[in-house]
Design a protein around this motif. Sequence first.
Motif, PDB file in Angstrom:
ATOM      1  N   SER A 130      -0.121   0.570   5.627  1.00 60.51           N
ATOM      2  CA  SER A 130       0.014   1.400   4.840  1.00 60.51           C
ATOM      3  C   SER A 130       1.241   1.211   4.067  1.00 60.51           C
ATOM      4  O   SER A 130       1.988   0.442   4.381  1.00 60.51           O
ATOM      5  CB  SER A 130      -0.028   2.725   5.228  1.00 60.51           C
ATOM      6  OG  SER A 130       0.904   3.099   5.966  1.00 60.51           O
ATOM      7  N   GLY A 322       2.764   5.361  -1.625  1.00 60.87           N
ATOM      8  CA  GLY A 322       2.042   6.400  -0.973  1.00 60.87           C
ATOM      9  C   GLY A 322       3.151   7.726  -0.984  1.00 60.87           C
ATOM     10  O   GLY A 322       4.231   7.522  -0.982  1.00 60.87           O
ATOM     11  N   GLN A 324       3.802   9.766   1.232  1.00 61.82           N
ATOM     12  CA  GLN A 324       4.684   9.906   2.197  1.00 61.82           C
ATOM     13  C   GLN A 324       6.130   9.240   2.318  1.00 61.82           C
ATOM     14  O   GLN A 324       6.958   9.374   2.995  1.00 61.82           O
ATOM     15  CB  GLN A 324       4.033   9.504   3.851  1.00 61.82           C
ATOM     16  CG  GLN A 324       3.787   7.922   3.739  1.00 61.82           C
ATOM     17  CD  GLN A 324       2.539   7.807   3.130  1.00 61.82           C
ATOM     18  OE1 GLN A 324       1.955   8.504   2.369  1.00 61.82           O
ATOM     19  NE2 GLN A 324       2.010   6.476   3.703  1.00 61.82           N
ATOM     20  N   TYR A 351      -6.235  10.267  -3.451  1.00 60.59           N
ATOM     21  CA  TYR A 351      -6.570   9.734  -2.434  1.00 60.59           C
ATOM     22  C   TYR A 351      -7.259   8.349  -2.638  1.00 60.59           C
ATOM     23  O   TYR A 351      -8.294   8.387  -3.402  1.00 60.59           O
ATOM     24  CB  TYR A 351      -7.486  10.502  -1.287  1.00 60.59           C
ATOM     25  CG  TYR A 351      -7.470   9.597   0.224  1.00 60.59           C
ATOM     26  CD1 TYR A 351      -6.734   9.485   1.107  1.00 60.59           C
ATOM     27  CD2 TYR A 351      -8.902   9.063   0.372  1.00 60.59           C
ATOM     28  CE1 TYR A 351      -6.882   8.897   2.238  1.00 60.59           C
ATOM     29  CE2 TYR A 351      -9.144   8.386   1.547  1.00 60.59           C
ATOM     30  CZ  TYR A 351      -8.013   8.354   2.405  1.00 60.59           C
ATOM     31  OH  TYR A 351      -8.201   7.706   3.597  1.00 60.59           O
ATOM     32  N   GLU A 357      -4.727   6.448   2.180  1.00 54.45           N
ATOM     33  CA  GLU A 357      -3.515   7.342   1.977  1.00 54.45           C
ATOM     34  C   GLU A 357      -3.595   7.828   0.582  1.00 54.45           C
ATOM     35  O   GLU A 357      -4.310   7.128  -0.146  1.00 54.45           O
ATOM     36  CB  GLU A 357      -2.192   6.678   2.217  1.00 54.45           C
ATOM     37  CG  GLU A 357      -1.981   5.430   1.357  1.00 54.45           C
ATOM     38  CD  GLU A 357      -0.865   4.688   1.703  1.00 54.45           C
ATOM     39  OE1 GLU A 357       0.258   5.268   2.089  1.00 54.45           O
ATOM     40  OE2 GLU A 357      -0.728   3.568   1.784  1.00 54.45           O
ATOM     41  N   TYR A 358      -2.995   8.936   0.378  1.00 57.03           N
ATOM     42  CA  TYR A 358      -2.730   9.527  -1.062  1.00 57.03           C
ATOM     43  C   TYR A 358      -1.663   8.561  -1.824  1.00 57.03           C
ATOM     44  O   TYR A 358      -0.519   8.238  -1.031  1.00 57.03           O
ATOM     45  CB  TYR A 358      -2.298  10.873  -0.820  1.00 57.03           C
ATOM     46  CG  TYR A 358      -3.308  11.794  -0.782  1.00 57.03           C
ATOM     47  CD1 TYR A 358      -4.174  12.396  -1.837  1.00 57.03           C
ATOM     48  CD2 TYR A 358      -3.952  12.293   0.290  1.00 57.03           C
ATOM     49  CE1 TYR A 358      -5.132  13.534  -1.949  1.00 57.03           C
ATOM     50  CE2 TYR A 358      -5.116  13.170   0.434  1.00 57.03           C
ATOM     51  CZ  TYR A 358      -5.478  13.579  -0.638  1.00 57.03           C
ATOM     52  OH  TYR A 358      -6.791  14.584  -0.633  1.00 57.03           O
ATOM     53  N   TRP A 359      -1.941   8.205  -3.089  1.00 62.50           N
ATOM     54  CA  TRP A 359      -1.011   7.229  -3.814  1.00 62.50           C
ATOM     55  C   TRP A 359      -0.651   8.383  -4.980  1.00 62.50           C
ATOM     56  O   TRP A 359      -1.283   9.016  -5.725  1.00 62.50           O
ATOM     57  CB  TRP A 359      -2.008   6.256  -4.362  1.00 62.50           C
ATOM     58  CG  TRP A 359      -0.990   4.906  -4.479  1.00 62.50           C
ATOM     59  CD1 TRP A 359      -0.743   4.798  -5.822  1.00 62.50           C
ATOM     60  CD2 TRP A 359      -0.507   4.003  -3.763  1.00 62.50           C
ATOM     61  NE1 TRP A 359      -0.096   3.312  -5.546  1.00 62.50           N
ATOM     62  CE2 TRP A 359       0.175   2.985  -4.316  1.00 62.50           C
ATOM     63  CE3 TRP A 359      -0.511   4.167  -2.126  1.00 62.50           C
ATOM     64  CZ2 TRP A 359       0.840   2.008  -3.673  1.00 62.50           C
ATOM     65  CZ3 TRP A 359       0.094   3.006  -1.688  1.00 62.50           C
ATOM     66  CH2 TRP A 359       0.703   1.930  -2.392  1.00 62.50           C
TER      67      TRP A 359
END
Length: 369
Positions: A130, A322, A324, A351, A357-359
Motif C-alpha cells: 500500500s 493514500g 493515510q 476507494y 485503499e482510499y486514494w
Amino acid sequence: MAGHSVPVDFRVNPAKISNPVERKTLLQDMLPLIEPFTGSLTEISVCEVPGGNFVALYASDTMTLSVKLYSNGLVTATVEYYTDQVNEHKIANDHGRALEKQLMAKFDCSVAKVLPAIKRAPPVNPYFTSSDDRLLEYDTDGIVFEEQSEFQKVQIYSTKSFGNLLVLDDLQNLAEQDLPYTHGLMNKDKEDFAGKEILILGGGDGALLWELLKEKPKFVTMIDIDDVVMKACRKHMKSVCGTCMDNYDGENYKIIVGDAIKYMKDYIKEGKQFDYVFGDLTDVPISPTPRGQLWDFLRTILGLGIQCVRPGTGKYMTHAIGIQCSSALKMFEEQFEAQDIPVTLTRTSHYVPSFMEYWCFYQATRKAA
C-alpha cells in the motif's frame, strides 16, 4: 514452487523467558502443538543472543521451526517448508485459529496469532504494498506482458480478483477493475467536460482518455513518454482503454509519444491554454521532507501544468496517494500554495479496488488574473 514461512507469534510472562527451567519447559511444551503440521521435530540448537534473548532451531524431515524468545515475553516462531503447490497451505486458516487457542490455553498468553504462509520467491510475485508500506497479497496467476522500456520496467499481471493489472517499476498502477480511480481523477459528475479542451500529462494506460471521450469534449491531447506502456495496454487492457489507442490521431483527440515537460513549455510560449490539465504521472513521494528528484519533478509538472490552465475557470486535476499518508499529503498541498499562480484547492478521495485503499485526488482551479 516456493518456500512457505508461517509466522506463529505469542506473548508470555517474561519470567518464562528469563528463568532457564521455565524457558526449557516452554520450548518442550510448544513442540507437540506444532508437530501435527511438521512431523516429529529434532532440536538443532538453542542459544542466547544479545539483549537477554534466545533462539532455538528444530527440524523435521521436511520442515524447520525457528523460535526467538525475547526478554520482554514475546515469542516469534516460524514454520518453514518448500512446496510445489504455491497456494496450498500446510497450516490452513482453521488450523491456525485452533493453534492460537491451544497456545493461549497452554501458556496463559496475552495474545497469540498464526498468520497465513508468506510465499517466498514463487514463480509469479503475489505481493505489492500500500502507499504506507503495508503488505498486500494478490491472487496473481501469471504475467501476460513484461518488457524493460527505455524509461521503466513494464509488466501486466493477470489476477483473479482485479483482472489484468498494470505494474510499473514493481508498483501497481491500474487494474481492469479500477474504474473508481479514473472517475476519481476526473471528479466525475461534478465536472463538465463537454466542449472543453483538455490536456493529459501521462495517462499511458489510456483509461483517462477513454473515459473523457465519453464526456464529448472539444479536443483531448494526451502526452506520454513511454510507448511500450501504451502498446501493452492496447493489447492486454482493452477493457480499460477501449479503442482510443488503436489510432493515435482521432476525430477529437491526439496521442503524442513524447516528453510532457517539453510540450508544456512550448504551449506556454505559444500562449495555448486548456480548460482542464490532468497530471496522471508519478504518485506523491513518501519522504521526511519535500526534497529529492521525485519532488523536483512533481513541482516542475505542477508549475507548468497550472500555467497551461485558463485563468478563472480552468482546473489542474491530479492524483496523490493514500489518505493515510497525511504528512505526504500536507507537503503536497504546500506545493500548490507555493506556486506563483494562485489556485483554489479542493480534495476528494475514492476507494481503488486493486490498491485496497482510499486514494486522494486534487482539483486546483486557477484564480482569475
